[in-house]
Design a protein around this motif. Structure first.
Motif, PDB file in Angstrom:
ATOM      1  N   VAL A 164       2.275 -10.825  -4.646  1.00  0.00           N
ATOM      2  CA  VAL A 164       3.382  -9.962  -5.065  1.00  0.00           C
ATOM      3  C   VAL A 164       4.492 -10.089  -4.031  1.00  0.00           C
ATOM      4  O   VAL A 164       4.342  -9.646  -2.888  1.00  0.00           O
ATOM      5  N   ARG A 165       5.578 -10.745  -4.458  1.00  0.00           N
ATOM      6  CA  ARG A 165       6.754 -10.814  -3.582  1.00  0.00           C
ATOM      7  C   ARG A 165       7.360  -9.414  -3.566  1.00  0.00           C
ATOM      8  O   ARG A 165       7.501  -8.779  -4.600  1.00  0.00           O
ATOM      9  N   HIS A 166       7.720  -8.924  -2.405  1.00  0.00           N
ATOM     10  CA  HIS A 166       8.205  -7.555  -2.249  1.00  0.00           C
ATOM     11  C   HIS A 166       9.393  -7.239  -3.160  1.00  0.00           C
ATOM     12  O   HIS A 166      10.153  -8.122  -3.567  1.00  0.00           O
ATOM     13  N   ALA A 167       9.540  -5.976  -3.462  1.00  0.00           N
ATOM     14  CA  ALA A 167      10.669  -5.484  -4.246  1.00  0.00           C
ATOM     15  C   ALA A 167      11.938  -5.551  -3.399  1.00  0.00           C
ATOM     16  O   ALA A 167      11.892  -5.803  -2.185  1.00  0.00           O
ATOM     17  N   GLU A 168      13.063  -5.301  -4.052  1.00  0.00           N
ATOM     18  CA  GLU A 168      14.358  -5.375  -3.366  1.00  0.00           C
ATOM     19  C   GLU A 168      14.387  -4.436  -2.161  1.00  0.00           C
ATOM     20  O   GLU A 168      13.932  -3.295  -2.231  1.00  0.00           O
ATOM     21  N   PRO A 228      13.561  -1.264   4.829  1.00  0.00           N
ATOM     22  CA  PRO A 228      12.974  -0.471   3.738  1.00  0.00           C
ATOM     23  C   PRO A 228      13.384  -0.990   2.361  1.00  0.00           C
ATOM     24  O   PRO A 228      14.325  -1.776   2.225  1.00  0.00           O
ATOM     25  N   LEU A 229      12.683  -0.520   1.343  1.00  0.00           N
ATOM     26  CA  LEU A 229      13.047  -0.832  -0.028  1.00  0.00           C
ATOM     27  C   LEU A 229      14.329  -0.098  -0.406  1.00  0.00           C
ATOM     28  O   LEU A 229      14.577   1.023   0.052  1.00  0.00           O
ATOM     29  N   SER A 230      15.126  -0.722  -1.261  1.00  0.00           N
ATOM     30  CA  SER A 230      16.311  -0.072  -1.821  1.00  0.00           C
ATOM     31  C   SER A 230      15.848   0.912  -2.898  1.00  0.00           C
ATOM     32  O   SER A 230      14.663   0.951  -3.247  1.00  0.00           O
ATOM     33  N   GLU A 231      16.777   1.666  -3.448  1.00  0.00           N
ATOM     34  CA  GLU A 231      16.419   2.569  -4.550  1.00  0.00           C
ATOM     35  C   GLU A 231      15.881   1.777  -5.734  1.00  0.00           C
ATOM     36  O   GLU A 231      14.894   2.174  -6.361  1.00  0.00           O
ATOM     37  N   LYS A 232      16.513   0.645  -6.055  1.00  0.00           N
ATOM     38  CA  LYS A 232      16.013  -0.211  -7.129  1.00  0.00           C
ATOM     39  C   LYS A 232      14.607  -0.693  -6.789  1.00  0.00           C
ATOM     40  O   LYS A 232      13.714  -0.698  -7.638  1.00  0.00           O
ATOM     41  N   GLY A 233      14.397  -1.104  -5.539  1.00  0.00           N
ATOM     42  CA  GLY A 233      13.079  -1.563  -5.110  1.00  0.00           C
ATOM     43  C   GLY A 233      12.018  -0.488  -5.275  1.00  0.00           C
ATOM     44  O   GLY A 233      10.916  -0.749  -5.758  1.00  0.00           O
ATOM     45  N   LYS A 234      12.367   0.742  -4.898  1.00  0.00           N
ATOM     46  CA  LYS A 234      11.421   1.860  -5.049  1.00  0.00           C
ATOM     47  C   LYS A 234      11.072   2.081  -6.514  1.00  0.00           C
ATOM     48  O   LYS A 234       9.913   2.351  -6.851  1.00  0.00           O
ATOM     49  N   ILE A 257       7.242  -3.743   6.331  1.00  0.00           N
ATOM     50  CA  ILE A 257       7.306  -2.491   5.577  1.00  0.00           C
ATOM     51  C   ILE A 257       7.633  -2.716   4.097  1.00  0.00           C
ATOM     52  O   ILE A 257       7.027  -2.089   3.220  1.00  0.00           O
ATOM     53  N   ARG A 258       8.561  -3.604   3.790  1.00  0.00           N
ATOM     54  CA  ARG A 258       8.948  -3.819   2.381  1.00  0.00           C
ATOM     55  C   ARG A 258       7.798  -4.382   1.550  1.00  0.00           C
ATOM     56  O   ARG A 258       7.657  -4.061   0.378  1.00  0.00           O
ATOM     57  N   ALA A 259       6.953  -5.219   2.159  1.00  0.00           N
ATOM     58  CA  ALA A 259       5.786  -5.763   1.454  1.00  0.00           C
ATOM     59  C   ALA A 259       4.725  -4.679   1.273  1.00  0.00           C
ATOM     60  O   ALA A 259       4.161  -4.521   0.196  1.00  0.00           O
ATOM     61  N   LYS A 319      11.941 -13.676  -7.934  1.00  0.00           N
ATOM     62  CA  LYS A 319      12.585 -12.368  -8.068  1.00  0.00           C
ATOM     63  C   LYS A 319      12.005 -11.361  -7.065  1.00  0.00           C
ATOM     64  O   LYS A 319      10.988 -11.611  -6.432  1.00  0.00           O
ATOM     65  N   MET A 320      12.665 -10.222  -7.013  1.00  0.00           N
ATOM     66  CA  MET A 320      12.196  -9.088  -6.215  1.00  0.00           C
ATOM     67  C   MET A 320      11.969  -7.927  -7.158  1.00  0.00           C
ATOM     68  O   MET A 320      12.955  -7.378  -7.648  1.00  0.00           O
ATOM     69  N   PRO A 321      10.764  -7.532  -7.466  1.00  0.00           N
ATOM     70  CA  PRO A 321       9.498  -8.166  -7.094  1.00  0.00           C
ATOM     71  C   PRO A 321       9.155  -9.305  -8.064  1.00  0.00           C
ATOM     72  O   PRO A 321       9.760  -9.428  -9.126  1.00  0.00           O
ATOM     73  N   ASP A 322       8.183 -10.088  -7.685  1.00  0.00           N
ATOM     74  CA  ASP A 322       7.660 -11.154  -8.528  1.00  0.00           C
ATOM     75  C   ASP A 322       6.159 -11.216  -8.301  1.00  0.00           C
ATOM     76  O   ASP A 322       5.679 -10.838  -7.223  1.00  0.00           O
TER      77      ASP A 322
END
Length: 188
Positions: free
Chosen positions: A8-12, A25-31, A55-57, A166-169
């Motif tokens: 799992v590639r980390h989210a934005e 940290p993750l962005s709001e979109k990432g969260k 942390i993002r992963a 992509k973030m995430p993928d």
């Protein structure tokens, strides 16, 4: 019997130049995307959740860890590659990335080459396959790390592929013993 590893590639994440990459940290979109990742794995029999220490992963896969009531294991060698001892502006970074994907031995002072990242990643992956054979595992990781691991198994996973991650993928690698059977990119 087979071992399934879902990378799992980390989210934005929130990128701020010159901040410590480890703590980004993750962005709001990432969260918000973390929920999609967690929901994807809801009905799958996941037996382990592993992650890069970044942390993002960790935050991208921790929802699955909590949902499945599994402790998360941090694997240092699943971390992203170190670029350099100095900050690169956007143009420098774009040129650096292209150069690295054309020459896996290329690196900047204090940074890692893609060959170094690939070697530590494959070494860590093989340990996981031997230690947790016949399990369904999630690994929270990073785009470049994921790209060079896939490239190890098939050179079609190159710079052009890397640009599409992509973030995430999510990418599934399925192994029988230590032999790769297939790679499947999963839409979330």
């Amino acid at each position: 019997m087979k071992t399934n590893i879902y990378f799992v590639r980390h989210a934005e994440s929130n990128y701020v130049p010159k901040d410590d990459d480890f703590y980004r940290p993750l962005s709001e979109k990432g969260k918000n995307d973390v929920k999609r990742v967690t929901d994807f794995f809801k009905d799958l029999n996941i037996t382990r959740v592993l992650s890069s220490p970044y942390i993002r992963a960790v935050h991208t896969v921790e929802g699955v860890s909590k949902d499945k009531n599994l402790d998360m294991e941090i694997i240092e060698d699943f971390k992203e590659r170190k670029v350099a001892n100095r900050y690169l502006n956007d143009e420098e970074f774009r040129n650096f990335v292209k150069h690295q994907w054309n020459d896996f031995d290329y690196c900047l002072e204090g940074g890692e080459s893609l060959n170094q990242v690939q070697e530590r990643g494959i070494r860590a992956l093989n340990k996981i396959i031997r230690k947790y054979h016949n399990e369904n595992i999630i690994v929270g990781t990073h785009g470049t790390w994921l790209g060079v691991i896939l490239n190890y198994f098939d050179e079609k996973y190159d710079y052009n592929f890397w640009k599409t991650i992509k973030m995430p993928d999510i990418v599934l690698l399925s192994f029988e013993n230590e032999n790769l059977k297939f790679i499947k990119q999963i839409e979330v």
